[in-house]
Structures are given as structure tokens and as C-alpha cells.
Motif scaffolding. Structure first.
Motif, short mmCIF file in Angstrom:
data_model
loop_
_atom_site.label_atom_id
_atom_site.label_comp_id
_atom_site.label_asym_id
_atom_site.label_seq_id
_atom_site.Cartn_x
_atom_site.Cartn_y
_atom_site.Cartn_z
N ARG A 215 -6.36 10.83 10.44
CA ARG A 215 -5.56 9.31 9.74
C ARG A 215 -7.40 8.97 8.88
N ASP B 80 -7.09 11.23 -5.58
CA ASP B 80 -7.52 12.77 -5.55
C ASP B 80 -8.17 13.90 -6.65
N MET C 57 2.17 -2.24 -7.86
CA MET C 57 1.29 -2.81 -6.13
C MET C 57 0.85 -4.27 -6.82
N ASP D 242 0.93 -1.14 0.34
CA ASP D 242 0.47 -0.31 -0.08
C ASP D 242 0.95 0.91 0.14
N PHE D 243 0.56 2.40 -0.60
CA PHE D 243 1.07 3.46 -0.31
C PHE D 243 0.10 4.93 -0.37
N LEU D 244 0.55 5.71 0.10
CA LEU D 244 -0.33 7.29 0.00
C LEU D 244 0.68 7.96 0.15
N MET D 245 0.08 9.18 -0.83
CA MET D 245 1.31 10.05 -1.09
C MET D 245 0.35 11.49 -0.81
N ASN D 246 1.45 12.97 -0.46
CA ASN D 246 0.49 14.08 -0.29
C ASN D 246 -0.67 14.72 -1.43
N ASP D 247 -2.02 15.02 -0.49
CA ASP D 247 -2.58 15.59 -1.79
C ASP D 247 -2.11 16.94 -2.43
N ALA E 161 0.71 12.02 9.80
CA ALA E 161 -0.23 12.23 9.89
C ALA E 161 -1.07 10.64 8.52
N HIS F 148 0.26 7.43 10.00
CA HIS F 148 -0.65 6.60 10.46
C HIS F 148 -2.07 5.66 9.45
N ARG F 149 -2.74 7.05 8.57
CA ARG F 149 -3.50 6.19 8.28
C ARG F 149 -3.08 4.65 7.61
N LEU F 150 -2.01 4.47 7.35
CA LEU F 150 -1.57 3.18 7.16
C LEU F 150 -1.46 2.29 7.96
N ARG G 97 0.93 8.16 -9.27
CA ARG G 97 -0.01 8.03 -8.30
C ARG G 97 -0.67 5.81 -8.64
N PRO H 292 -5.12 15.48 14.90
CA PRO H 292 -4.24 14.66 14.05
C PRO H 292 -4.78 13.05 14.00
#
Lengths: 257, 341, 404
Positions: free
Chosen positions: B46, C379, C403, A119-124, A200, A203-205, C396, B42
Motif C-alpha cells: 500500500r 507509471d 476529476m 481519486d482513482f488508481l489503476m493497475n500497473d 492492495a 488499501h492504497r486509497l 489515466r 500486503p
């Protein structure tokens, strides 16, 4: 003939390249990306070959990554920096489960299980939580990025920066200077605000250790400290955090060549 | 304040002021509105993306910071964000959340009454005691007495006799969030009535303003709030529940008949009401603060702001993240506005 | 020249507003329309009927049942779909700026902001009534209220409870009966059982076509070009109950039956709507062999409509929406659709101004993760191209595909 691979990571601010032979480093280089991405990619590749004393005799398998990966049409393959950073960090710390990569224009958190991205997340689409945010704040404080980091580490207290918008935060910083708050305290506030944004995402992951950090911002000791304190974990730093994407690109190249 | 009905159990947190506190009181819960805390959100960050209402984010943050298994969360489906708040609370505190279907029209009171009965069923199950009609009637009388004192307070306020900080403390107290040792309800300190002459009387519009520093700034800059349109402000004080009517019907009718909020369909009536209160009470300007990412108030701006200005009320629009005030920008804007009045 | 190109040119040079109400211009447009796709032909006819006032116009929201308007002889004019069409023609910024100049801030839903811009710039036809529901989207309530206020026409709102209970259906049925009564007296026209029969029969047949399309999408490899399916979603809702609805989707199904399979490396289920201007994003997905085999809104379940009890039938249809109520319903629906369409992962397009879908995206992603389904939250804005960057999106999306 032994296998030679080249990884090019063309980022928004800097272009990085790594040349490997059978996993052994032949050359590594970093150049500013500048305004002409394709030219930079070409120059980077040529200089890498020169530094690795390869001349025109070899034809390495090339993998390009980073936002400017399309700027290297001569590459055999393009792979996103998500996969490349993951592969790169696994080379240096195979147990990594979370990788934080903070670059010039984006930040990402990558979750790894047994070396694979799950999984991964990137900044908005916002500069807060990226290297650019730190640059703008340093400009507001009239210090260099190195000084920003140092003064933040030396400060005994911190002021809270409430704006999450980069432009507003800059004006907040200017206002704080006008009210005579010490630069170090403001710098520490800036680091904290950035760390909170990145934390943040982590923590989401979910916080999973060992946790490593790559990207140019990992060289900023003040920022690493702020992140460690925000997350309550120790971050592992590879030897050249900025080069991890290029390393990963080259290592993935070895798989595809 | 006496609580003659039953012993207090846990806290019943609420977000929408259309949800009658009388019900949770009748079952022994302490009604408390969620209140934005300092220090950002914070934990909520999440769960929610950055472009979701900052009020909802602050509510989730407070729950995640300090709610216990004894607490309940009573929400209305008043907006998409509150619905998602219900989802997030349910995920963190299973079985402690109730989501009420809140109709908009006054004539939909039978639907609301039915939903309030469903809420009473939920409270009965959670408190493990059946609904006692006497307790509900007593809670209605008690709440009505509180609103009576609120209305007296507004009467003084409308004459410019209440300072912004006093009003802020009153709002906190009415929402069950009074800090220890705050002033008794409806009885602000005596000196309040003097030295108000230099103050600029304003109409304050927006959802909610939990951040104390904002009110302190109003105080510092010599504003006085003579009328407001806040969710938990004067509109809520105007609810009048009839005695002698079946309690659920009385509650449903009274809450739907209160001065309308931007979510209702009585918009012309609402706009006239807001404007009239501002002008009748001598406001010389208006400050409009829609909570960021709140669609209801965002859609009020294009219609209400030109009307306020056309009616001779200069209007300052401040877009503010709930509980996240950037003091420098706020001060510059408020100070410039004060100078212009 | 294509009809849409002609329209674009006329909007850009500022003459379209007059042309929209000119019978002569519409006659010319009809000639061009013959060479257009069937959905574009529908768009052109909708514009002609609405601007030439051939019948009274009702502005409708996406989940408002157009069958009610059609049975009463109104032209349902779907504002959100109109906004999507304008965005697909790359005309959005012009109108978005107009809205923003008039206090409609950029935090609001792009569809509604764009339609507001069209309204303020004088590009919408005069409606007789505004009809909307609160299904899924509360922002739409005040958007349509403001539209009605602008045109000084009644806004009839249907409030939709949180799920398909008997009580909820009864409540919606009551509102539909009231609304029908109000419309019948305003229009001085009654909907007879034969009107309902006709409208419901189109609706049923259109849905049968959609079910066949969903089956085709589930084949491995899939032949459905997902980006076009995502264009058709709005049209699907807007044309239910009209001959156009049946024609468009019958034609689309027939086309798909003749389409050869594409190269397919990844199978994806798409949630929420697409960015309508971003053809290059979908080209990038295609390049990687990523097929969008199904999307959330196309797969909403069918509810039989009975012309003898029209309001009850429509109430049931509205309340059957799987995204109403707690997010667990939407999650369960998504999981079932991923399995049925043999998708490997989910892309949730989080439209910036959407509180209901984007607001629950993290919770949804977590639920999907527990079900073993990877999900990428993308987004962006469905209609506002101004903050769009293909490179950011590509990183993305490609990272996600790598993945899988």
C-alpha cells in the motif's frame, strides 16, 4: 421530443451499449470487440437503435467510453471509463464510496465522495489482478472461467500462488497440477492471488464502505468471494456489472446533451 | 549470550550491515535484522510501488506487522530504496527511525564516526540514558567475540563441512533472528562434518537470502556453500574492531575497512576478493541471486558474471523476489545447474 | 532535411559511428545546424567538440555541477541528457536492446540503460574522466562506475548527505576541493579566479532567465508549453556555467514573451521527468486544454555562487536540492510550487527504474492529498518506449482531468 442518449463502452474484450430515454432503459447490448473496433462500435450502435425500435428517425446524443472510445468517431463526446463507471454505479447505489472495476485488461479502484470521483488508481502495466490473469490461469487448469469460479468455491483448502507475473504463474499452476494438487485448491489460490493484487490497490486509497464492484469479473462469484474475504467487507453488485460503464456514459450524455 | 551492560528495552531493527550493532546493544536494545516473512507484503504494497526493492518491502511489512512503540529502526542511506523505507517507517512510527549518512570510502571514517555519534545521541534520547563508554566498549568486545566465532565457523564452512541449512540457521542467529532452540553459535551439530563428499561446493552471491525454502532446496540438491558474498554473511564476519582506540573511531574505521560491498568505490578489490575466495575454497560453480530491483547488484551482473565464468566457475543467475520464491521455477533452474556441474 | 533526421538515418544505417569522428561530417552537420533550434545546436556542438576531441571530455551525472568541469577546461558530457535526446529521436530501442544483451536488465533506470547501450555499441566519445554525485539517485553511482570501468578512466564520486546542513555543506566542499585537486593535476591546468568568475556569471544569468520563465509560467493563462519546458530541464542542468546555457534560456524566455496564450482548462504541476518519446501524450493533454505550467526540476532554488569560494558555493548549490533527504522536504517543495504556479493538480511521472522518485510516489501523493492537492501517478519509462501505450496513458490522464 424526449431526450434519448446512448452510452457505448468499447472494452478490450467486449463492447457494451445502452440506450436510454429520460433515464428509462430502451435497449442494452453486449458484443465481443473483435479485431475491428470501429466496425464493432458501428454495429453495436445500429443494433441498439434497432432493438430500441428507433430506426433512423432519432439522433441520440452519444457518449463513448472504454479503451476503444476513439473507435466510435460518430460519438458526440468521449469520456473515460473512470468517470463513466463512477456515474453508472451512483445511478444504482448512490451511497457508493469505493468502486472496484475489474475488466479484461485492467482493474481500477475509484474513490467517490457524494457521487463525485475524488481519486482513482489503476493497475500497473501488468495483467496480474485483471480478467486476463484469470483467463490465462483457467487455460493452465484446462477449465472454463465458470468452472474456475465454481471449483474454487467448492474447494476446502487453497494452495498459494507466489508468482505475480502472469506467465510465471501459469507455469506454477502447471507445476502444481503435475504434482497432483486438486484443481479446486489451485483455482482458489488463483482467486486469492488476484484478490490480493486488487485489495492492495483498495488499501492504497483506504477501505471506505459502501463498496461496489463492476466490470466483467464481478460476474465471477469465486472472485467476488475471494475479494470480500481479502478486504473483510461485503461487496455490493449491481444487476449487470459489465454494463455499468455504458450506463454511466449514457447518463453523462444526458448531462451534456 | 550474556548482556552485562544494561537491561534490554526494545528491539533495534536494522537493514544495512554497515551499521554497527555494538551501538544499539550498548544502549540495551536487541539488534535484529529485518527478516522477510512468509505470506507476501500486503501492507507494504500500500505504501510502495511494485517496482521497488523487495527487501525494503519485506522490511516495511515486518515492521507494520509486529513493531511496537518500544522498537527502533536504524537505517543507513545505503540506497534510494532504504531512504524511502526510512520515510515510510517515519510515517507509520513517528520518531522511531534514524537514518545514517553512510560514506563509501575508507578514508571517510571521520564522517562515519561523526554520524555514529549522532546515532548514539538518538539512542540516548530514546533510551533516556546517557552513553556510557564502558557499556560501548563492553558491547564492542562482545560483538568481536561473536565475530571471532563466526570466522571459525567460516573456516569449517570453507572446507565444505557445513550444510546449507546449518549455514542458514547460523545467518539467522547472527542477525538476531534465531528461532527458539536453534544450535549454539559456532557449534554446528557434529554430524555436519561427515557425508559431505557428494556435495557440489559453490560460491553464493547476492544481497540476502532470507527464504528458508531456497536453502532447503540447496540442501536437497546436494550443494554446499563454501563462500558467500551476502550482505550479512562472510563480509560482515570479517569486521575487526580495534580495542584501545576511541570507540567511535574504532567502529567507523573497522566497518569501512571490511571486505567491500557493491556500494563502495573499491570495486576491483571487491571483484578480486570474491573470485579469489570462490576459487581458493574449491567452489565448482557460482549462484548469483540479485534481489529484484536492487540496482547495486544489478550493476554487478554485467561485470562479475563474465569474470566468474572466465575464471572457470559456471554461474547460475537467479532473479528472485525477496521472500517470494516460486518453487517450481527455482527447482528446475537449480536442478539443471546441479546436473551441469 | 533536419540535422536530427540526418543523424538518425546515419545511426540506423550504421555509418554514424565513423561519421561521429569525421571532421568533414561535422562541418556538414554545422551547416544543417543553422536551421535547428538553439538546444539542438548545443547538442550538435557538444557532439562535435567531444568526438573531435577538441578538449578533454568529462562524463557527468545530472546533478553534478558542470561549472567545475567547465572552469577546468573540460567538456561536460551529460550522459543522462544524451540518453533523453536519443529517446526523443526515437532511437532508444536499438541501444536498449544492446544493453540488455549484456546483462543490463530491464529493471534498471532507462536513462542509464540507454546510455549503457550507447557505450556498448561504441557511440560514446572517449572520456578522460567520469564525474558524478550521489544526489538523489544511487543507481547512477554504479552506472557511472561501470562506465568508468569500461573506458578505463577514473571515476570521481561526490557523496551528498541528506539535506542542507552546515556539516553537509562542509563535507561536500571538502570533496570538491579534493576533486578539483585531482583534476588539476591530471589535466595539468589550474582554475583561476577569473575562470570561476566567468563560469559563475553564466550560471547566474542563466538562472535569472529561468526565474523569469517560471514567472511567465505562473501567469493565468500560461503561455509556457510544458512539454518543451520538460525537454529543457536536462539541458538546463547540463549547460549551467557555459555560454550555451545563457543563450538557450535567454532565447527561450524571449520566445515565451512573444507566445500568445493557449486555451487553458486545467493547470498542472509536473513532477520528475517526462517520457521523451511520447509527443502524442502531450498532444492529448493540449487537446484537453491541460497546461503544464511548471515542473519540479526547473523550479529548484538558486544559490548565489561566489568565485572567491568556488567549492563552498557549489557545495551549497548541490545541498540546496529540495529532494535530498526525507520525502517531507520534497513534499513541502512541491506544495509551495503548486501554490506559486497556481496549479490545480500534480502529475507525478513515475519513471520505472527510478527508486528515489517512483519509490516515494505513494507517500508523496498521500502528503499532497492532505494538502488538498490531487495527484495522478503516471507509471511509465522516460526513455524506453517499448511498453508505452498512448491509450492506457490517455485513460489515466483524462480520468484525472475529469476529476479536477
Amino acid at each position: 421530443m424526449s431526450q434519448i442518449v446512448c452510452g457505448l463502452d468499447i472494452g478490450s474484450l467486449t463492447a457494451k451499449g445502452v440506450l436510454l430515454e429520460e433515464g428509462r432503459l430502451l435497449a442494452a447490448l453486449l458484443l465481443p470487440t473483435g479485431s475491428n473496433g470501429p466496425q464493432t462500435a458501428q454495429d453495436l450502435y445500429r443494433q441498439l437503435l434497432a432493438e430500441g425500435s428507433m430506426g433512423g428517425e432519432v439522433d441520440p446524443y452519444i457518449v463513448a467510453t472504454g479503451y476503444g472510445r476513439v473507435s466510435a468517431p460518430f460519438a458526440h463526446k468521449t469520456i473515460t471509463e473512470i468517470s463513466c463507471h463512477a456515474r453508472g454505479i451512483i445511478h444504482f447505489l448512490p451511497q457508493t464510496r469505493t468502486l472496484i472495476d475489474v475488466g479484461g485488461q485492467d482493474s481500477k479502484v475509484i474513490r467517490l465522495e457524494e457521487g463525485k470521483v475524488v481519486d482513482f488508481l489503476m493497475n500497473d502495466k501488468c495483467a496480474a489482478g485483471t480478467g486476463r490473469f484469470l483467463e490465462v490461469m483457467a487455460r493452465g487448469l484446462e477449465v472454463s472461467l465458470e468452472e474456475l469460479s465454481r471449483t474454487a468455491q467448492d474447494a476446502k483448502a487453497e494452495v498459494s500462488i507466489s508468482s505475480t507475473c502472469t506467465v510465471f504463474a501459469e507455469s506454477e499452476v502447471v507445476g502444481l497440477i503435475a504434482r497432483g494438487r486438486p484443481k479446486g485448491e489451485i483455482a482458489r489460490g488463483v482467486m486469492s492471488a488476484t484478490a490480493q493484487r486488487i485489495a492492495a490497490m483498495v488499501h492504497r486509497l483506504g477501505v471506505q464502505e459502501p463498496m461496489a464492484m463492476s466490470g466483467g469479473v464481478a460476474r465471477n462469484a469465486g472472485m467476488v468471494e475471494a475479494l470480500q474475504s481479502e478486504l473483510g467487507v461485503r461487496l455490493w453488485l449491481p444487476p449487470e456489472p459489465q454494463m455499468i460503464g455504458a450506463w454511466g456514459a449514457a447518463l453523462l450524455g444526458a448531462q451534456y446533451a | 549470550m550474556s548482556q552485562p551492560f544494561v537491561a534490554l528495552k526494545g528491539r533495534a531493527f536494522w537493514t544495512c550491515s554497515y551499521l554497527p550493532c555494538e551501538l544499539s546493544s550498548a544502549f540495551g536494545y536487541q539488534p535484529r535484522r529485518f527478516w522477510a516473512q512468509a505470506g507476501g507484503t500486503p501492507r507494504a504494497d500500500r505504501v510502495f510501488p511494485p517496482n521497488l526493492c523487495s527487501g525494503v518491502r519485506a522490511s516495511l511489512e515486518e515492521a507494520m506487522r509486529q513493531a511496537t512503540a518500544e522498537d527502533l529502526f536504524l537505517l543507513a542511506d545505503c540506497c534510494d530504496a532504504d531512504r524511502r523505507l526510512a520515510d515510510a517507517l517515519e510515517a507509520s512510527f513517528p520518531g522511531q527511525t534514524f537514518l545514517l549518512f553512510l560514506p563509501r570510502a575508507e578514508e571517510s571514517w571521520p564522517e562515519l564516526a561523526s554520524e555514529l555519534r549522532r546515532l548514539a545521541g538518538f539512542l540516548a534520547k530514546k533510551s533516556r540514558r546517557p552513553l556510557e563508554e564502558e557499556a560501548l566498549r563492553a558491547a564492542i568486545i562482545e560483538e568481536e567475540a561473536l565475530r571471532q566465532s563466526r570466522r571459525q565457523f567460516h573456516a569449517r564452512q570453507s572446507l565444505g563441512g557445513v550444510s546449507p541449512i546449518t549455514y542458514y540457521e547460523a545467518l539467522r542467529s547472527w542477525c538476531g533472528r534465531a528461532p527458539e532452540g536453534s544450535f549454539p553459535l559456532g557449534d554446528p551439530p557434529a554430524e555436519e562434518s561427515s557425508d559431505q563428499g557428494e556435495r557440489a561446493p559453490i560460491l553464493l552471491l547476492g544481497n540476502s537470502l532470507d527464504e528458508r525454502s531456497f536453502w532447503e532446496m540447496l540442501e536437497e540438491l546436494s550443494f554446499t556453500v563454501v563462500a558467500d558474498d551476502l550482505c550479512y554473511g562472510e563480509k560482515l564476519s570479517q569486521v575487526q574492531v580495534q580495542a584501545g582506540v576511541e570507540p567511535f573511531e574504532a567502529l567507523a574505521r573497522a566497518y569501512l575497512a571490511r571486505p567491500p560491498c557493491p556500494r563502495t568505490q573499491r570495486l576491483e578489490e571487491r571483484w578480486d576478493d570474491v573470485l579469489r575466495r570462490g576459487i581458493d575454497r574449491g567452489a565448482i560453480g557460482a549462484i548469483f541471486i540479485p534481489t529484484k530491483f536492487c540496482d547495486y547488484y544489478a550493476y554487478e551482473l554485467p561485470i562479475l558474471v563474465p569474470r566468474l565464468r572466465a575464471a572457470g566457475l559456471p554461474t547460475l543467475v537467479l532473479e528472485m523476489d525477496y521472500g517470494q520464491v516460486s518453487p517450481e521455477q527455482l527447482r528446475t533452474r537449480l536442478e539443471a545447474f546441479r546436473e551441469s556441474l | 532535411m533536419k540535422a536530427v533526421d540526418l543523424l538518425r538515418r546515419k545511426i540506423e544505417d550504421g555509418t554514424a559511428r565513423t561519421l561521429l569522428t569525421s571532421a568533414m561530417a561535422h562541418r556538414f552537420l554545422q551547416i544543417f545546424a543553422r536551421r535547428e533550434t538553439v538546444p539542438n545546436q548545443y547538442g550538435i556542438e557538444l557532439v562535435r567538440n567531444a568526438y573531435l576531441k577538441r578538449k578533454p571530455v568529462a562524463f557527468t551525472s545530472l546533478f553534478f555541477p558542470p561549472e567545475l568541469a567547465t572552469a577546468l577546461g573540460l567538456i561536460p558530457f551529460p550522459l543522462e541528457v544524451a540518453a533523453a535526446m536519443i529517446s526523443a529521436m526515437n532511437l532508444a530501442p536499438l541501444f536498449l536492446r544492446k544493453a540488455e544483451e549484456c546483462w543490463y536488465g530491464s529493471d534498471l533506470c532507462g536513462f542509464h540503460r540507454l546510455a549503457t547501450g550507447l557505450m556498448l555499441a561504441g557511440y560514446l566519445p572517449q572520456p578522460s574522466v567520469v564525474l558524478s554525485t550521489t544526489a538523489l539517485c544511487d543507481g547512477s553511482h554504479r552506472f557511472f562506475a561501470n562506465v568508468a570501468h569500461h573506458f578505463k578512466v577514473p571515476h570521481l564520486l561526490m557523496e551528498i548527505p541528506n539535506g542542507p546542513t552546515e556539516e553537509a555543506e562542509e563535507g561536500v566542499e571538502r570533496q570538491l576541493i579534493q576533486m578539483r585537486g585531482a583534476l588539476e593535476s591530471k589535466l595539468e591546468r589550474r582554475a583561476r579566479e577569473s575562470d570561476w568568475e566567468r563560469v559563475f556569471s553564466y550560471s547566474r544569468e542563466q538562472h535569472e532567465e529561468m526565474e523569469r520563465i517560471l514567472e511567465i509560467g505562473a501567469q493565468v493563462p500560461s503561455v509556457v508549453p510544458g512539454e518543451i519546458s520538460l525537454n529543457m530541464v536536462g539541458v538546463f542542468y547540463a549547460t549551467a556555467g557555459s555560454p550555451w546555457g545563457l543563450r538557450i534560456f535567454r532565447n527561450w524566455r524571449k520566445q515565451l514573451e512573444k507566445t500568445p496564450p493557449r486555451k487553458e482548462n486545467y493547470r498542472l504541476f509536473w513532477m520528475h521527468l517526462r517520457p521523451f518519446y511520447a509527443a502524442d501524450l502531450f498532444a492529448a493533454l493540449r487537446e484537453r486544454g491541460a497546461a503544464i505550467v511548471r515542473d519540479e526540476f526547473s523550479a529548484y532554488p538558486w544559490v548565489p555562487l561566489d568565485p572567491r569560494t568556488p567549492e563552498r558555493s557549489l557545495a551549497r548549490k548541490i545541498c540546496a536540492n529540495p529532494a535530498l533527504g526525507p520525502i517531507s522536504r520534497r513534499l513541502a517543495f512541491a506544495v509551495s510550487q503548486v501554490r506559486a504556479s497556481k496549479a490545480q493538480g500534480v502529475i507525478h511521472f513515475s519513471h520505472r527504474g527510478c527508486r528515489q522518485a517512483a519509490g516515494g510516489a505513494y507517500l508523496l501523493k498521500e502528503g499532497l492529498r492532505r494538502a488538498g492537492i490531487p495527484c495522478l501517478i503516471l507509471d511509465g519509462d522516460c526513455v524506453d518506449p517499448r511498453d508505452y501505450s498512448l491509450e492506457q496513458m490517455r485513460t489515466r490522464v483524462e480520468g484525472f482531468l475529469e476529476m479536477l
